[in-house]
Design a protein around this motif. Structure first.
Motif, PDB file in Angstrom:
ATOM      1  N   LYS A 283       0.820  -1.209   0.000  1.00 22.82           N
ATOM      2  CA  LYS A 283       0.000   0.000   0.000  1.00 22.82           C
ATOM      3  C   LYS A 283       0.859   1.267   0.000  1.00 22.82           C
ATOM      4  N   GLY A 284       1.999   1.187  -0.682  1.00 21.43           N
ATOM      5  CA  GLY A 284       2.823   2.363  -0.858  1.00 21.43           C
ATOM      6  C   GLY A 284       3.757   2.701   0.276  1.00 21.43           C
ATOM      7  N   GLU A 285       3.839   1.874   1.309  1.00 25.34           N
ATOM      8  CA  GLU A 285       4.778   2.166   2.393  1.00 25.34           C
ATOM      9  C   GLU A 285       5.333   0.872   2.986  1.00 25.34           C
ATOM     10  N   ARG A 286       6.482   1.028   3.636  1.00 28.49           N
ATOM     11  CA  ARG A 286       7.102  -0.134   4.271  1.00 28.49           C
ATOM     12  C   ARG A 286       6.241  -0.617   5.437  1.00 28.49           C
ATOM     13  N   LEU A 287       6.330  -1.904   5.704  1.00 27.59           N
ATOM     14  CA  LEU A 287       5.659  -2.427   6.898  1.00 27.59           C
ATOM     15  C   LEU A 287       6.170  -1.715   8.152  1.00 27.59           C
ATOM     16  N   ALA A 288       7.442  -1.366   8.159  1.00 22.95           N
ATOM     17  CA  ALA A 288       8.046  -0.718   9.321  1.00 22.95           C
ATOM     18  C   ALA A 288       7.417   0.633   9.632  1.00 22.95           C
ATOM     19  N   ASP A 289       6.741   1.249   8.654  1.00 18.75           N
ATOM     20  CA  ASP A 289       6.125   2.561   8.872  1.00 18.75           C
ATOM     21  C   ASP A 289       4.676   2.463   9.337  1.00 18.75           C
ATOM     22  N   LYS A 290       4.160   1.253   9.417  1.00 21.92           N
ATOM     23  CA  LYS A 290       2.785   1.070   9.865  1.00 21.92           C
ATOM     24  C   LYS A 290       2.740   0.976  11.383  1.00 21.92           C
ATOM     25  N   GLN A 291       1.775   1.650  11.977  1.00 23.12           N
ATOM     26  CA  GLN A 291       1.747   1.775  13.432  1.00 23.12           C
ATOM     27  C   GLN A 291       1.603   0.422  14.126  1.00 23.12           C
ATOM     28  N   SER A 292       0.764  -0.457  13.589  1.00 26.15           N
ATOM     29  CA  SER A 292       0.565  -1.755  14.234  1.00 26.15           C
ATOM     30  C   SER A 292       1.852  -2.578  14.227  1.00 26.15           C
ATOM     31  N   VAL A 293       2.640  -2.450  13.156  1.00 24.81           N
ATOM     32  CA  VAL A 293       3.921  -3.159  13.090  1.00 24.81           C
ATOM     33  C   VAL A 293       4.904  -2.567  14.092  1.00 24.81           C
TER      34      VAL A 293
END
Length: 441
Positions: A283-293
């Motif tokens: 979805k256009g961003e790294r998993l590392a930038d997702k809050q839940s991750v």
């Protein structure tokens, strides 16, 4: 008062060597050796023996043992730091001579074995020539000795063992088994059992099946039937009726060693979780930038570091007191915490890897299986929570009154009585009539 979280420079350098050695030389052969305990496997021996010799030359072999038994005598705290590294690899504990159940079996042979027993069984075990088995639990009652039925009866200069044991560790590869059996059924509970050294070639030992965790694939643990198995009278460990004392010596060390290695396995799971988070884009961003991750990473790191500190402090206490009974509650605490920690962090790493995470092409299902195993071996989690709770409760006493001494109205009354002169003076300065206000109640 001395307080430090630093490792002395000399040992820190050794740990750096171990870290490189495990990553570069041992972890690769994890992919090639099916069973590190199979001393009859020529491929395993050709790969392991040169590495074991390097470890011995480095004087890092069998670090759980003192110099009198061929180890460096580092103690439990240094062993914890070493085992954190070894715990990443299936093969590393065997390459370093610190694998379970052999470490625990070596410990009880060292403490309770005769000179003859040590020469015949302990010496080759310490040298890595053979592996051993601990045969205690039974199919009808797991690890609860109250329902054990395996018996040993005296017949002249021999003991005769009859019964069945379940999940006997590494029975298929062991040169000898340490078997717990009832010898005095009418004695007080903790004196009914004895431990026996039983050579694996003894007639009457029947491995009904090899138990593992993969359907259709034989494991290394044994469902073992003992039928009129005769062992010499001098093959009793310690003495008749001493099995409980021996088991606690063995299991206390084994439990903390499992926890040490679990730190390494959880750290490896966290490492893989973080690498995946930085590498995968959706979805256009790294998993590392997702809050839940980020929450998953933060929780995993904090839980691991908290557990690691508890393991290290427990190891330090063992070194200081040289008495497992004094640290029994601490050992139960780390034993009870490690299954959930490993399961949680490995599950997060699995989830972040998606479909490949649940496949056999990634190690996470094996780690989760290991977490459930750690919740059962050397006593189930619930038992250890009970041990810990009782240890904590010994520091307290019951309150006898209906309202406890920490009841807030009582505490306020006591505080007012202790400082009545101050309260009266402040009441007067505030212009309140005497007999009114805080001090009058």
């Amino acid at each position: 008062m001395t307080w430090s979280f630093e490792t002395d420079p000399e040992f820190a350098a050794e740990l750096e060597w171990v870290d490189r050695f495990v990553r570069e030389k041992i972890e690769p052969i994890d992919q090639l050796v099916p069973d590190p305990y199979d001393v009859a496997d020529p491929l395993r021996n050709e790969l392991f023996k040169p590495l074991q010799q390097e470890v011995k030359d480095r004087k890092l072999w069998a670090c759980h043992l003192g110099p009198e038994l061929g180890g460096p005598g580092y103690g439990q705290l240094k062993l914890a730091l070493l085992n954190e590294i070894l715990g990443r690899s299936r093969s590393a504990p065997t390459v370093f001579g610190t694998q379970a159940p052999d470490t625990g079996n070596a410990e009880i042979l060292a403490h309770f074995g005769t000179e003859g027993q040590k020469e015949r069984y302990l010496a080759p075990l310490l040298d890595g020539q053979i592996v051993s088995c601990f045969s205690m639990t039974e199919p009808q009652g797991g690890a609860d000795p109250e329902v054990f039925t395996t018996k040993a009866t005296r017949d002249g200069d021999c003991w005769v063992i009859n019964g069945e044991k379940w999940y006997s560790s590494n029975a298929r590869h062991a040169a000898f088994l340490i078997v717990m059996a009832i010898t005095s059924p009418d004695a007080e509970y903790h004196r009914r059992f004895s431990m026996f050294i039983v050579p694996s070639e003894t007639p009457g030992i029947d491995i009904i099946r090899h138990v593992g965790h993969t359907p259709g694939v034989d494991g290394s643990h044994g469902y073992v039937r003992y039928t009129d198995v005769r062992v010499p009278a001098d093959h009793v460990l310690g003495g008749e009726g001493e099995a409980f004392a021996i088991a606690q010596t063995r299991l206390g060390g084994g439990r903390i060693h499992h926890a040490m290695r679990t730190v390494g396995l959880v750290q490896k799971s966290l490492d893989l979780l973080c690498r995946r988070a930085l590498s995968r884009v959706t979805k256009g961003e790294r998993l590392a930038d997702k809050q839940s991750v980020q929450h998953a990473i933060a929780h995993s790191w904090a839980e691991l570091e908290s557990f690691r500190l508890l393991v290290l402090r427990t190891a330090w206490k063992i070194d200081r007191y040289q008495d497992y009974s004094r640290v029994r509650g601490d050992i139960s605490a780390v034993k009870a915490l490690m299954p959930k920690l490993l399961n949680d962090v490995a599950s997060r790493a699995l989830h972040l890897h998606g479909s490949i995470g649940v496949s056999s092409e990634m190690p996470f299902l094996e780690y989760i299986y290991e977490a459930f195993t750690m919740g059962l071996v050397d006593g189930p989690t619930e038992v250890h929570e009970g041990v810990l709770a009782r240890a904590v409760l010994r520091n307290y006493k019951a309150d006898e009154d209906v309202f406890p001494p920490y009841h807030l109205p009582l505490l306020r009354e006591q505080a007012e009585a202790a400082h009545q002169d101050v309260l009266l003076r402040h009441a007067a300065a505030a212009g309140r009539p005497e007999g009114h206000g805080e001090a009058s109640r």
